[in-house]
Design a protein around this motif. Structure first.
Motif, mmCIF file in Angstrom:
data_model
loop_
_atom_site.group_PDB
_atom_site.id
_atom_site.type_symbol
_atom_site.label_atom_id
_atom_site.label_comp_id
_atom_site.label_asym_id
_atom_site.label_seq_id
_atom_site.Cartn_x
_atom_site.Cartn_y
_atom_site.Cartn_z
ATOM 1 N N PRO A 95 30.730 51.108 -5.561
ATOM 2 C CA PRO A 95 30.747 49.727 -6.075
ATOM 3 C C PRO A 95 30.138 48.753 -5.064
ATOM 4 C CG PRO A 95 32.934 50.387 -5.351
ATOM 5 C CD PRO A 95 32.077 51.611 -5.273
ATOM 6 N N THR A 96 29.542 47.699 -5.587
ATOM 7 C CA THR A 96 28.897 46.712 -4.711
ATOM 8 C C THR A 96 29.925 45.857 -3.975
ATOM 9 O OG1 THR A 96 28.741 45.208 -6.601
ATOM 10 C CG2 THR A 96 26.831 46.592 -6.122
ATOM 11 N N GLN A 97 31.116 45.696 -4.549
ATOM 12 C CA GLN A 97 32.163 44.888 -3.922
ATOM 13 C C GLN A 97 33.446 45.703 -3.807
ATOM 14 O OE1 GLN A 97 32.584 41.343 -6.245
ATOM 15 N NE2 GLN A 97 30.771 40.374 -5.399
ATOM 16 N N ASP A 98 34.187 45.447 -2.758
ATOM 17 C CA ASP A 98 35.468 46.119 -2.569
ATOM 18 C C ASP A 98 36.508 45.520 -3.507
ATOM 19 O OD1 ASP A 98 34.367 47.655 -0.610
ATOM 20 O OD2 ASP A 98 34.951 46.292 1.011
ATOM 21 N N LYS A 99 37.406 46.375 -3.986
ATOM 22 C CA LYS A 99 38.473 45.895 -4.861
ATOM 23 C C LYS A 99 39.477 45.069 -4.071
ATOM 24 C CE LYS A 99 38.310 49.592 -8.288
ATOM 25 N NZ LYS A 99 39.084 50.681 -8.949
ATOM 26 N N ILE A 100 39.953 44.007 -4.684
ATOM 27 C CA ILE A 100 40.939 43.145 -4.033
ATOM 28 C C ILE A 100 42.310 43.793 -4.172
ATOM 29 C CG2 ILE A 100 42.012 40.868 -4.033
ATOM 30 C CD1 ILE A 100 39.363 39.812 -5.241
ATOM 31 N N LYS A 101 42.953 44.038 -3.058
ATOM 32 C CA LYS A 101 44.263 44.671 -3.081
ATOM 33 C C LYS A 101 45.332 43.634 -3.422
ATOM 34 C CE LYS A 101 43.159 48.217 0.342
ATOM 35 N NZ LYS A 101 43.507 48.770 1.669
#
Length: 267
Positions: A95-101
């Motif tokens: 993915p281009t962006q990391d998932k927000i935890k």
């Protein structure tokens, strides 16, 4: 006199004549620079070899880890003999962006610290400044978990039942009643005062007249709890030295006359 030295011109030979037109065309530049001499010539790439120390360090961290890499024998003269294959293959797409935890919020209302003004203690008579019973004098019983104050009139004196109110909307007086012997029911908490809201019924075909909303009705449990608390409060008021004045004080409404300001008064 010394001969004058000629200055070198910094202007390129193939300069712009204007409107994007250059002095020499591509074919003229091709012949002037003799680019035809370099066509077809190939330069062999030099293979870079790392020093033995760097190879040893990299092999220790990656190739010697049996949990990450498996050594496989490969046939053929020009294939090298063996390969190191990852046990768990890497993903093909990232993915281009990391998932927000999701993290627990620190601003939850239930985690806030409940504070109380030092002038408000159990048994203090308060003056309500907002709500349906504003202007009435009530008795403070305890502070609930939500931070709201549990107060009552009592109901038989000024008609104010057991209810919750924020300490922002009350004035604490110096008059107090000893309620140490008053035992409040255990069910008097925040959920006790929550109203149960019923969902609206779906409109069906043929229902021309809408049903009227049922108004709020006091439950029998509230009436019973109110009587229990009022009986104990009356017993505490009778023990007070100025019980007659205290009953009149609780039943009277609070108000200000002209040229009276609450911040100048002493309660």
């Amino acid at each position: 006199m010394a001969p004058t030295e000629k200055k070198k011109s910094t202007k390129p030979r193939n300069y712009d004549l204007g409107n994007g037109v250059v002095r020499f065309s591509r074919s003229v530049v091709y012949h002037k620079k003799a680019l035809y001499k370099f066509i077809g010539k190939k330069v062999e790439k030099k293979k870079k070899t790392l020093p033995p120390n760097n190879l040893a360090k990299s092999s220790k961290s990656f190739f010697n880890d049996p949990g990450r890499v498996i050594e496989k024998q490969i046939g053929g003269e020009k294939n090298g003999g063996k390969r190191y294959v990852l046990v768990k293959k890497r993903r093909a797409v990232y993915p281009t962006q990391d998932k927000i935890k999701k993290r627990p919020s620190k601003q939850l209302f239930k985690d806030h610290k409940r504070t109380l003004r030092p002038s408000i203690t159990p048994g203090t008579i308060l003056i309500l400044l907002a709500g349906a019973h504003k202007g009435k004098r009530v008795v403070f019983l305890k502070q609930l978990h939500s931070g709201l104050l549990l107060v009552t009139g009592p109901y038989e004196i000024n008609g104010c039942p057991l209810r919750r109110i924020s300490q922002r909307y009350v004035i604490g007086t110096q008059t107090k009643i000893d309620i140490s012997e008053v035992k409040l029911p255990k069910n008097l908490n925040d959920t006790y005062f929550k109203r149960q809201r019923q969902k609206r019924a779906k409109k069906e075909e043929g229902d021309i007249f809408q049903k009227k909303k049922e108004g709020y009705k006091v439950s029998d449990t509230r009436k019973a709890d109110q009587k229990v608390v009022d009986a104990q409060l009356f017993a505490a008021i009778r023990k007070h030295a100025d019980r007659k004045v205290l009953l009149a004080y609780l039943s009277a409404m609070f108000g200000l006359r002209s040229s009276q300001f609450p911040h100048r008064l002493q309660f």
